[in-house]
Design an enzyme around this catalytic site. Structure first.
Site, PDB file in Angstrom:
ATOM      1  CE  LYS A   1      -4.542  -2.093   1.975  1.00 30.07           C
ATOM      2  NZ  LYS A   1      -3.910  -3.181   2.388  1.00 30.07           N
TER       3      LYS A   1
HETATM    4  O1  LIG Z   1      -5.548  -3.914   0.115  1.00 30.37           O
HETATM    5  C1  LIG Z   1      -5.935  -5.134   0.396  1.00 30.37           C
HETATM    6  O2  LIG Z   1      -5.799  -5.781   0.306  1.00 30.37           O
HETATM    7  C2  LIG Z   1      -6.556  -4.547   1.099  1.00 30.37           C
HETATM    8  C3  LIG Z   1      -7.480  -3.672   1.349  1.00 30.37           C
HETATM    9  C4  LIG Z   1      -8.744  -3.339   2.132  1.00 30.37           C
HETATM   10  O3  LIG Z   1      -9.842  -2.374   1.793  1.00 30.37           O
HETATM   11  N1  LIG Z   1      -9.325  -4.278   3.120  1.00 30.37           N
HETATM   12  C5  LIG Z   1      -8.179  -5.546   3.695  1.00 30.37           C
HETATM   13  O4  LIG Z   1      -8.626  -6.362   4.133  1.00 30.37           O
HETATM   14  N2  LIG Z   1      -6.803  -5.785   2.624  1.00 30.37           N
HETATM   15  C6  LIG Z   1      -5.822  -6.180   2.948  1.00 30.37           C
HETATM   16  O5  LIG Z   1      -6.255  -7.575   2.384  1.00 30.37           O
HETATM   17  C7  LIG Z   1      -7.226  -8.913   4.070  1.00 30.37           C
HETATM   18  C8  LIG Z   1      -7.657  -9.338   4.741  1.00 30.37           C
HETATM   19  O6  LIG Z   1      -7.025 -10.230   5.694  1.00 30.37           O
HETATM   20  P1  LIG Z   1      -8.429 -10.938   6.161  1.00 30.37           P
HETATM   21  O7  LIG Z   1      -9.714  -9.392   6.726  1.00 30.37           O
HETATM   22  O8  LIG Z   1      -7.572 -11.702   7.252  1.00 30.37           O
HETATM   23  O9  LIG Z   1      -9.179 -11.529   5.387  1.00 30.37           O
HETATM   24  C9  LIG Z   1      -5.454  -7.957   4.982  1.00 30.37           C
HETATM   25  O10 LIG Z   1      -4.348  -8.051   4.279  1.00 30.37           O
HETATM   26  C10 LIG Z   1      -5.898  -6.458   4.486  1.00 30.37           C
HETATM   27  O11 LIG Z   1      -4.444  -5.631   4.970  1.00 30.37           O
END
Ligand SMILES: O=C(O)c1cc(=O)[nH]c(=O)n1[C@@H]1O[C@H](COP(=O)(O)O)[C@@H](O)[C@H]1O
Length: 255
Positions: free
Chosen positions: A91
């Site tokens: 990011k």
């Molecule tokens: O850019 C991302 O991947 C991201 C953007 C967003 O809006 N929300 C989000 O959850 N993520 C990433 O996606 C992953 C979600 O993980 P879980 O919530 O454990 O499924 C994490 O690594 C977050 O950093």
């Protein structure tokens, strides 16, 4: 009108996006595993189990407490063995001049091993130029929306993200979003916040199910805790893979 991944190959021009679609078709998987664990050994063990079921591995390399360059060498070997690509979720969110150093220097040297990276658009187009200057064939994913409650990605912001993507088609291959943000089929939609057994985490994350994510426009679903906190990550990854790919096939059929 939803296009099949095979048809998308005809309009997607970025080589990494094409490579990803080819993997999706070969493995019948549009699942990205977000391996957000903090120990190298644990990370490698998880990826070795989940690898057969994913098209993409997402890393947060800076959360690994015992990082050494060997870790990325091993991850690249697993990517080859199991046929998936790697997305480093750094990011980026700073000036072009700063992000090009964050991308290529420091201890992680992300530009030497990642296939995809992502960036916030709040900085303006200079961030894209900076990253592109030092990229080695990576595909850039712009963050158009976020899954977090109360996020600031309003309509005007999303529109700016789209315009920045359209102006940089040779580098930008898609969006982080929670729903389809464009009818332009040449961009891929990567949707995080997917979990079939939870609706949130008390820290702002908002989850939808794999089929809801695909119905809203996800080309690739991103799943973290839903898989790595499961007692059987391989079986659970297989389940997420099948649910998301079936949802995609159903969407095609309903057209
Ligand atoms: O850019 C991302 O991947 C991201 C953007 C967003 O809006 N929300 C989000 O959850 N993520 C990433 O996606 C992953 C979600 O993980 P879980 O919530 O454990 O499924 C994490 O690594 C977050 O950093």
């Amino acid at each position: 009108m939803v296009k099949s991944f095979s048809d998308r190959l005809k309009c997607v021009s970025h080589p990494k996006a094409q490579e990803l679609i080819n993997i999706i078709l070969r493995k019948k998987s549009n699942l990205c595993f977000s391996a957000d664990v903090t120990e190298s050994q644990k990370l490698l063990e998880l990826v070795d189990k989940v690898g057969p079921h994913i098209c993409l591995l997402k890393t947060h390399i800076d959360i690994v407490s015992d990082f050494t360059p060997d870790l990325v060498t091993e991850l690249r070997k697993l990517a080859k063995k199991y046929d998936f690509l790697i997305f480093e979720d750094r990011k980026f969110a700073d000036l072009g001049n700063t992000v090009q150093k964050q991308f290529s220097e420091g201890i992680y040297k992300i530009s030497s091993w990642a296939d995809f990276i992502n960036a916030h658009v709040v900085v303006g187009p200079g961030i894209i130029t900076g990253l592109k200057n030092v990229a080695h064939n990576q595909g850039l994913i712009l963050i158009a929306q976020m899954s977090a409650a109360g996020n600031l990605c309003h309509q005007a912001y999303i529109k700016e993200a789209l315009m920045m993507a359209e102006d940089n088609r040779s580098f930008v291959c898609g969006f982080i979003c929670t729903e389809s943000v464009t009818s332009d089929e040449s961009f891929l939609n990567f949707v995080p916040g997917v979990n079939f057994s939870s609706s949130g985490d008390g820290l702002g994350q908002q989850f939808v199910s794999p089929s809801q994510a695909v119905q809203k426009g996800a080309d690739v679903i991103i799943v973290g805790r839903g898989i790595y906190q499961s007692s059987n990550p391989a079986a659970t990854a297989k389940e997420y893979k099948e649910l998301a790919y079936t949802a995609y096939l159903n969407l095609l059929e309903s057209e």
